[in-house]
Structures are given as C-alpha cells and as structure tokens.
Design a protein around this motif. Sequence first.
Motif, PDB file in Angstrom:
ATOM      1  N   GLN A 293      27.549  22.498  55.395  1.00 58.80           N
ATOM      2  CA  GLN A 293      27.658  22.632  53.944  1.00 58.80           C
ATOM      3  C   GLN A 293      28.797  23.591  53.585  1.00 58.80           C
ATOM      4  OE1 GLN A 293      26.101  21.039  51.571  1.00 58.80           O
ATOM      5  NE2 GLN A 293      24.409  20.046  52.668  1.00 58.80           N
ATOM      6  N   PRO A 294      29.437  23.433  52.450  1.00 55.64           N
ATOM      7  CA  PRO A 294      29.237  22.396  51.438  1.00 55.64           C
ATOM      8  C   PRO A 294      29.939  21.081  51.764  1.00 55.64           C
ATOM      9  CG  PRO A 294      30.938  23.893  50.715  1.00 55.64           C
ATOM     10  CD  PRO A 294      30.424  24.440  52.015  1.00 55.64           C
TER      11      PRO A 294
ATOM     12  N   SER B 116      19.893  14.489  60.607  1.00 58.52           N
ATOM     13  CA  SER B 116      20.054  13.652  59.421  1.00 58.52           C
ATOM     14  C   SER B 116      19.766  12.191  59.728  1.00 58.52           C
ATOM     15  CB  SER B 116      21.480  13.789  58.875  1.00 58.52           C
ATOM     16  OG  SER B 116      22.394  13.111  59.727  1.00 58.52           O
TER      17      SER B 116
ATOM     18  N   TYR C  63      21.140  27.227  54.387  1.00 55.28           N
ATOM     19  CA  TYR C  63      21.042  26.362  53.220  1.00 55.28           C
ATOM     20  C   TYR C  63      19.696  25.642  53.239  1.00 55.28           C
ATOM     21  CZ  TYR C  63      26.114  26.946  52.663  1.00 55.28           C
ATOM     22  OH  TYR C  63      27.373  27.466  52.493  1.00 55.28           O
TER      23      TYR C  63
ATOM     24  N   TYR D 272      18.288  21.838  52.117  1.00 55.77           N
ATOM     25  CA  TYR D 272      18.576  20.510  51.591  1.00 55.77           C
ATOM     26  C   TYR D 272      17.828  19.469  52.400  1.00 55.77           C
ATOM     27  CZ  TYR D 272      22.183  20.746  55.326  1.00 55.77           C
ATOM     28  OH  TYR D 272      22.858  20.918  56.515  1.00 55.77           O
TER      29      TYR D 272
ATOM     30  N   PRO E 280      16.218  20.168  47.990  1.00 58.69           N
ATOM     31  CA  PRO E 280      17.293  19.573  47.198  1.00 58.69           C
ATOM     32  C   PRO E 280      17.980  18.435  47.954  1.00 58.69           C
ATOM     33  CG  PRO E 280      17.397  21.965  47.099  1.00 58.69           C
ATOM     34  CD  PRO E 280      16.383  21.631  48.146  1.00 58.69           C
ATOM     35  N   ASP E 281      18.398  17.428  47.212  1.00 55.12           N
ATOM     36  CA  ASP E 281      19.095  16.288  47.818  1.00 55.12           C
ATOM     37  C   ASP E 281      20.513  16.710  48.194  1.00 55.12           C
ATOM     38  OD1 ASP E 281      19.634  13.793  48.761  1.00 55.12           O
ATOM     39  OD2 ASP E 281      19.320  12.757  46.856  1.00 55.12           O
ATOM     40  N   SER E 282      21.098  15.978  49.113  1.00 53.50           N
ATOM     41  CA  SER E 282      22.455  16.302  49.548  1.00 53.50           C
ATOM     42  C   SER E 282      23.118  15.063  50.129  1.00 53.50           C
ATOM     43  CB  SER E 282      22.433  17.414  50.612  1.00 53.50           C
ATOM     44  OG  SER E 282      23.722  17.624  51.147  1.00 53.50           O
ATOM     45  N   LYS E 283      24.389  14.858  49.776  1.00 54.21           N
ATOM     46  CA  LYS E 283      25.160  13.777  50.377  1.00 54.21           C
ATOM     47  C   LYS E 283      25.642  14.166  51.769  1.00 54.21           C
ATOM     48  CE  LYS E 283      26.894  11.944  45.976  1.00 54.21           C
ATOM     49  NZ  LYS E 283      28.118  11.640  45.171  1.00 54.21           N
ATOM     50  N   VAL E 284      25.623  15.452  52.047  1.00 52.78           N
ATOM     51  CA  VAL E 284      26.054  15.965  53.344  1.00 52.78           C
ATOM     52  C   VAL E 284      24.815  16.282  54.182  1.00 52.78           C
ATOM     53  CG1 VAL E 284      27.306  17.810  54.524  1.00 52.78           C
ATOM     54  CG2 VAL E 284      28.147  16.955  52.335  1.00 52.78           C
TER      55      VAL E 284
ATOM     56  N   THR F 237      22.140  14.281  54.913  1.00 53.12           N
ATOM     57  CA  THR F 237      20.925  13.809  54.247  1.00 53.12           C
ATOM     58  C   THR F 237      19.756  13.650  55.216  1.00 53.12           C
ATOM     59  OG1 THR F 237      22.302  12.589  52.674  1.00 53.12           O
ATOM     60  CG2 THR F 237      19.970  12.016  52.782  1.00 53.12           C
TER      61      THR F 237
END
Length: 343
Positions: free
Chosen positions: A71-72, A256, A287, A289, A296-300, A302
């Motif tokens: 992240q990020p 992921s 973090y 995610y 929390p959702d995350s595109k990185v 997932t």
Amino acid sequence: MAIQSFLSAFTIFVIFSCHAIDPLPSWNNGPAKQSILDFVHKTTDAGSSSFVPQEERIATFDQDGTLWVEQPAYTQLLYCFDRVPVLVAEKPELKQVEPFKTVLSGNKEAIAKLTLQDLEKIAAATLTGMSTEQFGTEVKQWIASAKNERWKRPFTQLTYQPMQEVLNYLRENGYKTYIVTGSGQDFVRVYSTQTYGIPVEQIIGTAASVKYEHDKNGRPVLIKEPKLVVEDNHAGKPEAIHLMIGRRPNIAFGNSTGDQQMLEYTSAGNGVRLSLLVLHDDPINEYAYGPAQGLPDSKVGTFTQELYNLAQKRGWTIISMKNDWNRIFAFGPPNSNQPPADQ
C-alpha cells in the motif's frame, strides 16, 4: 571429576538452550505460528510418516502484501511513475499524451483514477525497449534511493520481519524458497538476494519477452519487448510454478485473490501441505484492508470475504497481522496500539 561434571552440565545447558531458541520470535504463540512449526517438524523428521526428502521441499511466497508493504500502490508501479519524467525527456512528444500527462501533473487523485489500460501503457513504455542489463541498472539505482512516503525508508526495509523469519526457518530446514509474484520478474530479481536471501533463479514473476540482438559494439544483448510471456497472477501462478520449478509446493503463502489458485494447487498435493494467507488487519502498525471481515475495500491486494470463507472451509491458515505478529518490521519497537510518530 569436578571438571567432568562441569562439562556435562555445560553440555546439557547448551543442548537445552539450542532447543529453547524460538525460530519465529516475531510471531505470537497461536494457531498460525504453531501450524508452521508443526508443518516443518512433520515434513523434516526422518521418522515421520509425512517426511519429505530435502530435494522435494518447495516453499513459494507471493511478494507484494505477503513479504513486504504493497500500500498505497505496488512498488513496481511507483517505479514506473518515477520513470515517466525520464521517458518524456527522451520522447517530448509524450508530454501532452495521456496517461503520461496525468502522471507528470503529480495530481494524486487523478493518478489514482487511471484505468488498467492506462497503467499497462505506462508499464509498457517504462519497462521495455531497453536491454535487460540497462533495465537492471536503472532499477538498482532507483531501489537504492527511493523511499516510501509513510515511513521515509527504502522499500527494501519494509519487508515483514515475521516473514523473513519464516524464510530463514524453512531454508534452515532444507526448503528451497521461491517468490511467485505478479510483479515483474526482472524487477524483483534486482534486489531479491540482498533483501530476501533468495537467488534470482528462484524468482518467478510476470515476464515480458526478450529479443536477442547485438549492440553498437557487436556485443550480444537481450532487449525487453512489450509482449507478455508469463502473467504471474491468479491461475498464472500455478502454471508458472509448473513451468519454472516442476514440483508442486509443499507450503505456500499469499495475501489476496491473486494467490488463490497457487494455494489451491499447493493444498491439492499428496502428503502434508500448508497454505497460508496474510490478512492485513492492523491499521496502526501497517494497514487494514480486505474487504474480508468488514475491513476497508482495496484495489491493491484485495482479500474478499469469499476468499476468507474458502480458506476456512479448506483449512488454510489465515495469519492476522494484528493478532499473530508482535512486530511488523525489523526497525522500530514492537507493535503497539499507538499511531507511529511520523504520521
């Protein structure tokens, strides 16, 4: 007689001390740590029915989010962004062309909205068109100077200490450790030995084709081309493992949805197998995610609830960064509930 008694006592002390050494000190005692210890004991004890000959001991690790911070944004993507100004200096006509124009603007919100196609264009432009040697030199220079914005440290210092301990523990017990990553194979090879103790030939990643040519001095070189040979993510991971290693892993780590097929492939083998997923649920020390478990959702990186449920159903080990690790990085104090001073 007194000397003999002293030597005997000393020998017992040494043996006891050796057995008392914890190979995974950054792990809290619990099911996750115990699963790793039990797995290694069962597969390396010659008297065990689950014994695995040393030449067959294979351990695979995803990199981003499993071995170091993702992240990020993925580290290689940050490298590509940093290379855009260099590329535009060489090709000024790209200055007003998207998505390069957006990257040059430095607008983080706009950059975050770039599409997958935009990122693929940036990657193709910054990761290909040069010799493998030139690329290695450029990455080496960048990785030595670039720093993460949050911790103000080189990216190679942001490896997870608990996972470094697992790498060492497995190698000490005869396991050959491989990185199987969606990041570029040539990119990771630049720092893998120094950072993880893993040689370049044990790095499996997304790979572009190369073309054999001669430079202006007649020296043979390999030129990186904008054409994928291996897309090392999802089903591509077990496919690449077969092509590059030729053996099914005994133990595999991921974090992921991109690692699901590698873990499925690992656990489907005969004998004792162990598949593990790192869950990022520590917003203070790293973090948080998912979106599994309401995170929390995350595109990185997932980690969906569906993957979490699947892991539980199949008996995969879920590693909670918050509960299973007492330290995230080698630097700094052990984990705490207080935000880092530099935030």
